[in-house]
Write an enzyme that holds these catalytic residues in place. Structure first.
Site, mmCIF file in Angstrom:
data_model
loop_
_atom_site.group_PDB
_atom_site.id
_atom_site.type_symbol
_atom_site.label_atom_id
_atom_site.label_comp_id
_atom_site.label_asym_id
_atom_site.label_seq_id
_atom_site.Cartn_x
_atom_site.Cartn_y
_atom_site.Cartn_z
ATOM 1 N N CYS A 192 66.786 -49.295 10.663
ATOM 2 C CA CYS A 192 65.396 -49.760 10.554
ATOM 3 C C CYS A 192 65.141 -50.970 11.436
ATOM 4 O O CYS A 192 64.037 -51.147 11.944
ATOM 5 C CB CYS A 192 65.062 -50.092 9.107
ATOM 6 S SG CYS A 192 66.144 -51.339 8.407
ATOM 7 N N VAL B 269 55.561 -42.338 2.647
ATOM 8 C CA VAL B 269 56.039 -42.286 1.255
ATOM 9 C C VAL B 269 55.856 -43.657 0.595
ATOM 10 O O VAL B 269 55.597 -43.733 -0.620
ATOM 11 C CB VAL B 269 57.506 -41.793 1.185
ATOM 12 C CG1 VAL B 269 57.999 -41.775 -0.243
ATOM 13 C CG2 VAL B 269 57.624 -40.397 1.791
ATOM 14 N N GLY B 270 55.919 -44.716 1.388
ATOM 15 C CA GLY B 270 55.649 -46.057 0.853
ATOM 16 C C GLY B 270 54.281 -46.095 0.175
ATOM 17 O O GLY B 270 54.108 -46.683 -0.897
ATOM 18 N N GLU C 237 60.432 -51.716 1.613
ATOM 19 C CA GLU C 237 61.271 -51.993 2.785
ATOM 20 C C GLU C 237 61.028 -50.856 3.770
ATOM 21 O O GLU C 237 61.673 -49.813 3.704
ATOM 22 C CB GLU C 237 62.755 -52.065 2.374
ATOM 23 C CG GLU C 237 63.092 -53.251 1.484
ATOM 24 C CD GLU C 237 63.142 -54.586 2.241
ATOM 25 O OE1 GLU C 237 63.267 -54.576 3.481
ATOM 26 O OE2 GLU C 237 63.043 -55.632 1.577
ATOM 27 N N GLY D 178 62.241 -46.858 3.054
ATOM 28 C CA GLY D 178 61.956 -45.598 3.748
ATOM 29 C C GLY D 178 60.726 -45.743 4.616
ATOM 30 O O GLY D 178 60.347 -46.851 5.000
HETATM 31 P P1 NAD Z 1 64.186 -40.735 3.325
HETATM 32 O O1 NAD Z 1 63.738 -39.417 3.861
HETATM 33 O O2 NAD Z 1 65.583 -40.900 2.830
HETATM 34 O O3 NAD Z 1 63.149 -41.135 2.187
HETATM 35 C C1 NAD Z 1 63.330 -42.295 1.432
HETATM 36 C C2 NAD Z 1 63.235 -41.949 -0.034
HETATM 37 O O4 NAD Z 1 61.930 -41.452 -0.324
HETATM 38 C C3 NAD Z 1 64.220 -40.879 -0.457
HETATM 39 O O5 NAD Z 1 64.893 -41.324 -1.612
HETATM 40 C C4 NAD Z 1 63.357 -39.670 -0.698
HETATM 41 O O6 NAD Z 1 63.843 -38.834 -1.718
HETATM 42 C C5 NAD Z 1 62.029 -40.273 -1.107
HETATM 43 N N1 NAD Z 1 60.904 -39.394 -0.769
HETATM 44 C C6 NAD Z 1 60.734 -38.662 0.369
HETATM 45 N N2 NAD Z 1 59.551 -38.011 0.333
HETATM 46 C C7 NAD Z 1 58.954 -38.332 -0.831
HETATM 47 C C8 NAD Z 1 57.702 -37.990 -1.452
HETATM 48 N N3 NAD Z 1 56.807 -37.186 -0.863
HETATM 49 N N4 NAD Z 1 57.435 -38.525 -2.656
HETATM 50 C C9 NAD Z 1 58.301 -39.360 -3.254
HETATM 51 N N5 NAD Z 1 59.497 -39.716 -2.719
HETATM 52 C C10 NAD Z 1 59.821 -39.216 -1.539
HETATM 53 O O7 NAD Z 1 64.004 -41.854 4.372
HETATM 54 P P2 NAD Z 1 63.010 -41.938 5.598
HETATM 55 O O8 NAD Z 1 61.610 -42.101 5.110
HETATM 56 O O9 NAD Z 1 63.343 -40.925 6.633
HETATM 57 O O10 NAD Z 1 63.566 -43.354 6.120
HETATM 58 C C11 NAD Z 1 63.364 -43.761 7.407
HETATM 59 C C12 NAD Z 1 62.398 -44.910 7.395
HETATM 60 O O11 NAD Z 1 62.893 -45.923 6.535
HETATM 61 C C13 NAD Z 1 62.240 -45.548 8.732
HETATM 62 O O12 NAD Z 1 60.891 -45.876 8.912
HETATM 63 C C14 NAD Z 1 63.079 -46.813 8.621
HETATM 64 O O13 NAD Z 1 62.668 -47.832 9.485
HETATM 65 C C15 NAD Z 1 62.873 -47.166 7.187
HETATM 66 N N6 NAD Z 1 63.969 -47.982 6.690
HETATM 67 C C16 NAD Z 1 63.690 -49.246 6.331
HETATM 68 C C17 NAD Z 1 64.713 -50.072 5.889
HETATM 69 C C18 NAD Z 1 64.450 -51.491 5.495
HETATM 70 O O14 NAD Z 1 65.349 -52.103 4.915
HETATM 71 N N7 NAD Z 1 63.279 -52.043 5.763
HETATM 72 C C19 NAD Z 1 66.009 -49.573 5.811
HETATM 73 C C20 NAD Z 1 66.237 -48.257 6.159
HETATM 74 C C21 NAD Z 1 65.212 -47.454 6.601
#
Ligand code: NAD
Length: 469
Positions: free
Chosen positions: A257, A205-206, A223, A201
């Site tokens: 991503c 949040v990371g 990731e 994600g």
């Molecule tokens: P998302 O909104 O689905 O969030 C990812 C996860 O984090 C979800 O399961 C969600 O429930 C959890 N989450 C959200 N907010 C949270 C919080 N405050 N506390 C705890 N958990 C929480 O996904 P996103 O962030 O919109 O994803 C998009 C990003 O992910 C982009 O930056 C994209 O580049 C990256 N991405 C990376 C990869 C990779 O393999 N490197 C793959 C797909 C997406």
């Protein structure tokens, strides 16, 4: 279009989360997930789930992302199937002790590394490839002999529901669990101890995940994403370059991503490249793109508004049409946006392609290195010297020369970021290793015991030891 909606309430009762995790920990402690037979059975069941449930999965993906079946199959289901097959084929070899040489000073002995499972792995998935990003890490975690808990993204609710319904039917329920939900559920999960967390994600949040993991000193794989540059040299095959940029940028409506985020090109070559990209967009999706069954939709209203806002005040040289009701944004090309505009400061994660023109293509290197290390970098060139300059002087999680994210289709290559685009990697043996502890083992012999290292320390012992070490 059913983007972002679901007929069920996709949440797991918070009070059930602790007992679920405890159940997984007990299963791991019982030891049977370590057996190769158990691992192979689970892997084959993951493939069976995807094959038998493919109609339902494709429908779920269509509802969540407006994605066509062929794109979903090749990008997600096919990826899961081939990853299972590759893992099943090589697992026995990966699990074997890995012998390493033993230096004279530690002879007689044998030295090896023995992979062992970590325990219970938390998999936090993202919405853009919700099947692949849940089952891909699961394949790696299970192959390494771990129990796993999957938390699919709430932003793809139809696929999340499907994962929650089908995983218990196909996999060992004592060892693999699913928790559905959003921030509350993920926050609750993060209060518990896991043996590894893999999060896919965004960066913000990371950091939340990393902070929570620090509490238990839990190792993590992040990731993440970022702005992946695409450097296009004028010494390239223009038509193929344009086709590959369009394929990799506009698949899943740019919500990938590893999509090229922006293009860097010489000013004098930009008009030809832009023209070639326009031609390919319409060849792929027709001139009436909103009618094309092959073009996806933006996942929800929040992301739609974010993307439309990026276009305000920009020099749009192609596209720009959008429709909030159907979450449609036309593939759009923006020429020379200000580098401090949100379009160039944030990861785009949508179907907008900024083209940044440079006087000289060599300027692409400092442009990239001045910014955060990207997840991927793309370089289109026939110039081998320039290729070496870019490879040696820039850093990125992954690089593809002369194509989009084709590296993702090779399980022998690690998939992961560096710096702000993430840490750790998976796919193939890298995934197996990522979810294993590579235990160091040295077996010494009682055959003879040289007293050199034992006190009392004498100057002759010291001299000899310095020679040996
Ligand atoms: P998302 O909104 O689905 O969030 C990812 C996860 O984090 C979800 O399961 C969600 O429930 C959890 N989450 C959200 N907010 C949270 C919080 N405050 N506390 C705890 N958990 C929480 O996904 P996103 O962030 O919109 O994803 C998009 C990003 O992910 C982009 O930056 C994209 O580049 C990256 N991405 C990376 C990869 C990779 O393999 N490197 C793959 C797909 C997406």
């Amino acid at each position: 279009m059913l983007t972002g909606s679901s007929s069920r309430n996709n949440t797991t009762n918070l009070s059930l989360i602790g007992p679920k995790i405890e159940g997984l920990r007990q299963t791991f402690a019982a030891g049977h997930t370590k057996n190769i037979a158990w691992r192979i059975t689970q892997l084959k069941q993951i493939k069976k789930l995807v094959v038998e449930q493919q109609e339902a999965i494709l429908l779920g993906l269509q509802k969540d992302l407006g994605r066509c079946d062929m794109e979903s199959w090749t990008a997600e289901l096919g990826g899961v199937i081939s990853e299972v097959e590759h893992t099943v084929k090589h697992l026995k070899k990966w699990m074997k002790p890995r012998k390493v040489s033993t230096p004279v000073v530690t002879q007689p002995a044998s030295s090896y590394v023995l992979p062992e499972p970590l325990g219970t792995v938390l998999i936090i998935g993202a919405w853009n490839y919700p099947i692949l990003l849940a089952l891909g890490p699961l394949i790696a975690a299970v192959s390494a002999g771990n129990c796993a808990l999957i938390k699919p993204s709430e932003l793809s609710p139809n696929t999340s529901a499907l994962i929650a319904q089908q995983i218990p039917k196909y996999l060992d329920q004592q060892a693999v669990a699913v928790v559905e939900g959003a921030v509350d559920e993920t926050s609750e999960l993060l209060k518990h101890q896991f043996d590894h967390i893999i999060y896919t994600g965004g960066e913000l949040v990371g950091k939340v995940v990393m902070r929570a993991a620090a509490e238990f000193l839990t190792p993590i794989t992040l990731e993440l994403g970022g702005k992946s540059p695409c450097i296009v040299d004028s010494n390239t095959n223009l038509e193929v370059t344009a086709a590959r940029i369009v394929w990799s940028k506009f698949m899943n409506a740019g919500q990938t991503c590893v999509a090229p985020d922006y293009v860097l090109v010489e000013k004098c070559f930009a008009p030809q490249l832009i023209e070639a990209i326009k031609v390919k967009i319409e060849a792929f999706y027709s001139a009436n793109i909103s009618e094309s069954n092959d073009y996806g939709r933006i996942v929800n209203g929040r992301h739609f508004s974010r993307l439309v806002t990026y276009l305000e005040g920009q020099n749009i040289v192609y596209g720009g049409d959008n429709d909030a009701d159907s979450s449609y944004i036309q593939p759009t090309i923006v020429l020379d946006p200000a580098v401090d505009s949100p379009l160039m400061e944030q990861e785009i994660f949508g179907p907008i392609l900024p083209i940044i023109t440079l006087e000289n293509i060599q300027q692409a290197v400092p442009f990239v290195t001045k910014r955060a290390k990207p997840l991927s970098l793309y370089l289109y060139t026939k110039d081998k010297n320039f290729e070496q300059v870019v490879l040696k002087q820039t850093s990125a999680g992954m690089v593809c020369i002369n194509d989009g994210f084709m590296f993702a289709a090779n399980p022998n290559l690690p998939f992961g970021g560096v710096g702000a685009s993430g840490m750790g990697a998976y796919h193939g043996k890298t995934g197996f290793d990522n979810f294993s502890h590579l235990k160091t083992i040295m077996k010494r012999s009682f055959w003879f015991d040289i007293p050199l290292r034992y006190p009392p320390f004498t100057s002759s012992k010291f001299t000899l030891l310095k020679k040996l070490l």
